[in-house]
Design a protein around this motif. Structure first.
Motif, short mmCIF file in Angstrom:
data_model
loop_
_atom_site.label_atom_id
_atom_site.label_comp_id
_atom_site.label_asym_id
_atom_site.label_seq_id
_atom_site.Cartn_x
_atom_site.Cartn_y
_atom_site.Cartn_z
N ASN B 65 0.83 -1.21 0.00
CA ASN B 65 0.00 0.00 0.00
C ASN B 65 0.86 1.26 0.00
O ASN B 65 0.54 2.23 -0.67
N THR B 66 1.96 1.21 0.77
CA THR B 66 2.80 2.41 0.85
C THR B 66 3.34 2.81 -0.52
O THR B 66 3.39 4.00 -0.85
N ILE B 67 3.72 1.80 -1.31
CA ILE B 67 4.26 2.13 -2.64
C ILE B 67 3.22 2.89 -3.45
O ILE B 67 3.50 3.94 -4.04
N ALA B 68 1.99 2.36 -3.47
CA ALA B 68 0.93 3.04 -4.23
C ALA B 68 0.64 4.41 -3.63
O ALA B 68 0.39 5.38 -4.36
N LEU B 69 0.65 4.49 -2.30
CA LEU B 69 0.33 5.75 -1.64
C LEU B 69 1.36 6.83 -1.96
O LEU B 69 1.02 8.00 -2.07
N CYS B 70 2.63 6.44 -2.11
CA CYS B 70 3.65 7.42 -2.46
C CYS B 70 3.28 8.09 -3.79
O CYS B 70 3.41 9.31 -3.94
N GLY B 71 2.82 7.26 -4.73
CA GLY B 71 2.41 7.82 -6.01
C GLY B 71 1.24 8.79 -5.84
O GLY B 71 1.25 9.89 -6.39
N LEU B 72 0.27 8.38 -5.06
CA LEU B 72 -0.90 9.23 -4.87
C LEU B 72 -0.51 10.50 -4.10
O LEU B 72 -1.07 11.57 -4.34
N ALA B 73 0.45 10.36 -3.20
CA ALA B 73 0.89 11.53 -2.45
C ALA B 73 1.55 12.54 -3.37
O ALA B 73 1.39 13.75 -3.19
N ILE B 74 2.28 12.05 -4.37
CA ILE B 74 2.85 12.99 -5.35
C ILE B 74 1.72 13.69 -6.09
O ILE B 74 1.71 14.91 -6.26
N LEU B 75 0.73 12.89 -6.51
CA LEU B 75 -0.35 13.46 -7.31
C LEU B 75 -1.17 14.46 -6.49
O LEU B 75 -1.42 15.57 -6.94
N PHE B 76 -1.59 14.06 -5.28
CA PHE B 76 -2.47 14.94 -4.51
C PHE B 76 -1.67 15.94 -3.69
O PHE B 76 -1.99 17.13 -3.67
N GLY B 77 -0.63 15.47 -3.02
CA GLY B 77 0.12 16.37 -2.15
C GLY B 77 0.87 17.44 -2.93
O GLY B 77 0.91 18.59 -2.52
N TYR B 208 10.89 20.12 -10.54
CA TYR B 208 9.63 19.59 -11.06
C TYR B 208 8.55 19.64 -9.98
O TYR B 208 7.41 19.99 -10.25
N GLY B 209 8.97 19.30 -8.75
CA GLY B 209 8.02 19.36 -7.65
C GLY B 209 7.50 20.78 -7.47
O GLY B 209 6.32 20.99 -7.18
N ARG B 210 8.40 21.75 -7.64
CA ARG B 210 7.97 23.14 -7.49
C ARG B 210 6.95 23.50 -8.57
O ARG B 210 5.96 24.20 -8.30
N THR B 211 7.19 23.00 -9.78
CA THR B 211 6.22 23.23 -10.85
C THR B 211 4.85 22.66 -10.46
O THR B 211 3.83 23.34 -10.60
N LEU B 212 4.87 21.43 -9.95
CA LEU B 212 3.60 20.80 -9.58
C LEU B 212 2.92 21.60 -8.48
O LEU B 212 1.71 21.80 -8.50
N ARG B 213 3.71 22.07 -7.50
CA ARG B 213 3.10 22.83 -6.41
C ARG B 213 2.52 24.14 -6.91
O ARG B 213 1.50 24.61 -6.41
N SER B 214 3.17 24.71 -7.91
CA SER B 214 2.62 25.96 -8.46
C SER B 214 1.26 25.70 -9.09
O SER B 214 0.34 26.52 -9.00
N ILE B 215 1.10 24.52 -9.71
CA ILE B 215 -0.21 24.17 -10.27
C ILE B 215 -1.21 23.98 -9.15
O ILE B 215 -2.36 24.42 -9.23
N ARG B 216 -0.77 23.34 -8.07
CA ARG B 216 -1.66 23.10 -6.95
C ARG B 216 -2.16 24.40 -6.34
O ARG B 216 -3.35 24.56 -6.08
N GLU B 217 -1.24 25.35 -6.16
CA GLU B 217 -1.63 26.57 -5.47
C GLU B 217 -2.50 27.47 -6.33
O GLU B 217 -3.43 28.08 -5.85
N ASN B 218 -2.15 27.62 -7.58
CA ASN B 218 -2.94 28.50 -8.44
C ASN B 218 -2.71 28.13 -9.90
O ASN B 218 -1.72 28.52 -10.50
N GLU B 219 -3.67 27.39 -10.43
CA GLU B 219 -3.49 26.86 -11.77
C GLU B 219 -3.39 27.97 -12.82
O GLU B 219 -2.55 27.92 -13.71
N THR B 220 -4.26 28.95 -12.67
CA THR B 220 -4.29 30.03 -13.66
C THR B 220 -2.98 30.80 -13.66
O THR B 220 -2.42 31.11 -14.72
#
Lengths: 289, 344
Positions: B65-77, B208-220
């Motif tokens: 489960n942890t392996i799958a959760l790491c992936g989901l954590a990247i996607l959602f977190g 790359y993580g920073r890019t993803l977080r920028s999408i999370r915070e404000n997509e527009t």
């Protein structure tokens, strides 16, 4: 031809239950922005309430009334205690509803085991018209749904409460400044949607036996109906519910019955691709994103 | 409103404190290292503590489960996209492993990249149309994906083993290590868990993580600054799909039997809940979530139904009281204790 008519009429009653659940979801999701995945469990609890009342000697009508009251009250409590706190962050509300699925389902299983429950048919008579057999209960379900749909539709599009509701969806702050108690409307819509799920549950157990696991199947149908029809759009939900219900019924008779459930998913994905706003257009989604 | 959203979810880990009003104090490297080091030692050292068969196999499923959760954590977190279809993606990996082993006689190691790529491809295929239409629609589509996947598996006939599912032989001996022994299988799973946490850290700390977080915070805003939002959302979903695929593959070799109901709507809901419980933005959040949900109830000998109810109630409380998850709550607790100590 007669078999076709028979299938058509049978699938109308399935469509009715789907429409009831779909209207609840489309109103709650489209007008208040709460994504309540536990809506299917609300229906399940409605069915279970009816079963409890009927198996303790109450009539079906009493059972259905109890289902509406219990699930409506449940909606009130949950909205006030949980969903209200997450209105500005819908994703948290969504996660809470996932938690609610787990809780509600297992509470039911804990007290009333996980076997399927059935009640005797409340209306046993069968009419035969031109070689087509119409089960009275199915006809009653269709009729009740039609009445509920009509009331909902006119309440939203014609009454002053519906006007205030639509105003608060369009612009919460302005509506609040004009004296619309927006929060109270959100609670009201949530209770109404929940009560419809309770009614749907009562209708459902009158048609077939249900298990505590029915919720997740139904809720996906409900969201499919809401999205296909357009969020917050009652007429759209009715149209989409009819399409899905007829597809279900006809595929059971003509297509590949084991793929029945796949059709609604496929249709939903297709509609979201081609018309993300739904068939009849909706509220363009909740504001609180 | 956006401001309120970011502030209340602001966690000590991801970025330095905003505005510097309270400010997360700088931790010494010792404080930073002690928890990961402890977890590392515990993960690797568990078999030498003689945990017994039951505990060890629980640990393996926690690891899966942890392996799958790491992936989901990247996607959602990181990217802020929630998916309730991850069990289906795990199922893609698991069934790919089982079918490749049956038809092409592929070993675990040869199937590994195939399972990851296939699950990523399915994720891409699902994400391509649905990520376009906004977060809420995406959640519902992924939920529908699970339903669809179970139907396809059940109706797949002999190819997918229909409702009874498929069987698979254990991994066998590689380089003199016999993976049929649970202890060695556990070490393999632990290695995969550590690798996933490492990869997650890599994503979190990279640009790359920073890019993803920028999408999370404000997509527009992210789009206006030249971030290809659509592409990155799909890539993030594909990355998390690859994690799920690997998790599914490890799972199929561990269980040696799979059936469609392992990958339906409910397992997906549980995966989504686990990631929220543990803390989607914390490095060790996935491990914590899997530990609480998979490991703890069994060890405490709770009745499964009571455990589920307790779990649901606990989850709702966590969401309301600690929106960042248990790990974030613990981190906050530590930081405030530390402040008290430093001040006195």
């Amino acid at each position: 031809m007669e078999i076709f008519l028979q299938q058509l009429i049978n699938s109308l009653s399935v469509a009715s239950v789907i429409i009831l659940i779909g209207i609840g979801i489309t109103l709650i999701f489209g007008l208040t922005g709460i994504i309540n995945f536990a809506h299917g469990e609300f229906l399940m609890i409605g069915g279970m309430t009816t079963w409890l009342v009927v198996s303790h000697g109450g009539g079906f009508l009493l059972g259905a009334a109890a289902a509406v009251a219990v699930v409506g009250a449940l909606g009130f409590v949950l909205e006030r205690s949980l969903f209200r706190l997450t209105l500005d962050r819908p994703m948290n509300g969504f996660i809470i509803s996932l938690g609610l699925i787990v809780v509600l389902q297992h509470v039911v299983i804990r007290f009333w085991n996980s076997y399927q429950k059935a009640i005797p048919q409340p209306l046993a008579s069968v009419w035969e018209i031109g070689g087509v057999r119409i089960v009275a209960m199915r006809a009653a379900v269709v009729l009740i749904t039609a009445v509920v749909v009509a009331i909902t539709f006119f309440a939203i599009s014609r009454s002053r409460y519906g006007l205030a509701l639509r105003a608060s969806v369009a612009d919460q702050e302005t509506a609040a400044l004009m004296g619309v108690p927006v929060r109270r409307y959100i609670t009201g819509v949530f209770i109404y949607g929940s009560a419809l799920a309770g009614l749907g549950g009562a209708m459902m157990i009158a048609l077939f036996p249900i298990t505590p696991f029915i919720g997740s199947v139904i809720v996906v149908r409900g969201f499919a109906v809401a999205l296909i029809g357009g969020l917050g759009n009652v007429a759209g939900a009715v149209l989409a519910g009819l399409v899905l219900g007829l597809m279900d019924g006809l595929s059971a008779g003509y297509g590949l019955p084991e793929w029945t459930e796949a059709y609604s998913f496929a249709l939903m994905i297709l509609i979201l691709l081609l018309r993300p706003q739904g068939l009849l257009g909706g509220t363009a989604g909740p504001k609180a994103i | 409103m956006d401001l309120a959203k970011t502030e209340s979810l602001d966690l000590p880990q991801a970025e330095p404190a905003k505005g510097g009003s309270v400010g997360a104090p700088r931790l010494t490297w010792m404080e930073r290292a002690i928890v990961p080091a402890g977890v590392f030692l515990l993960l690797i050292g568990l078999p030498w503590l003689h945990p017994g068969y039951r505990l060890l196999s629980l640990a393996v499923s926690t690891g899966v489960n942890t392996i799958a959760l790491c992936g989901l954590a990247i996607l959602f977190g990181q990217a802020g996209i929630m998916s309730v279809g991850h069990a289906a993606l795990m199922g893609v990996g698991a069934y790919a492993g089982a079918i490749l082993a049956r038809d092409l006689d592929m070993s675990f190691w040869a199937a590994l990249p195939c399972a990851a790529l296939l699950a990523a491809a399915v994720a891409g295929l699902v994400g391509l149309p649905s990520l376009r239409v906004g977060g809420h629609h995406f959640v519902i589509i992924t939920f529908a994906l699970c339903g669809l996947f179970t139907i396809v598996l059940t109706n797949g006939g002999a190819f997918t083993g229909a409702a009874t599912g498929l069987d698979i032989a254990p991994i066998g001996t590689v380089f003199g290590v016999n993976f049929s022994k649970l202890q060695n299988l556990y070490l393999l799973a632990a290695a995969f868990v550590l690798a996933s946490i490492g990869l997650m850290r890599l994503v979190m700390t990279s640009s790359y993580g920073r890019t993803l977080r920028s999408i999370r915070e404000n997509e527009t805003l992210a789009a206006a600054l030249g971030v290809n939002v659509g592409l990155h959302k799909i890539v993030a979903f594909m990355i998390s799909g690859a994690f799920a695929g690997v998790a599914g593959l490890v799972q199929v070799y561990f269980l040696q039997h799979i059936s469609p109901d392992l990958y339906g709507a409910f397992p997906s809901v549980y995966i989504a809940l686990m990631v929220m419980l543990g803390g989607p933005r914390m490095l060790l959040g996935p491990l914590m979530g899997a530990f609480i949900v998979t490991f703890l109830p069994e060890v405490l000998n709770l009745d499964p139904i009571d455990a589920r109810i307790a779990y649901g109630v606990g989850l709702i409380l966590v969401i309301l009281l600690l929106p960042g998850g248990v790990m974030a709550g613990l981190a906050h607790l530590y930081l405030s204790c530390r402040r008290c100590v430093v001040r006195s």
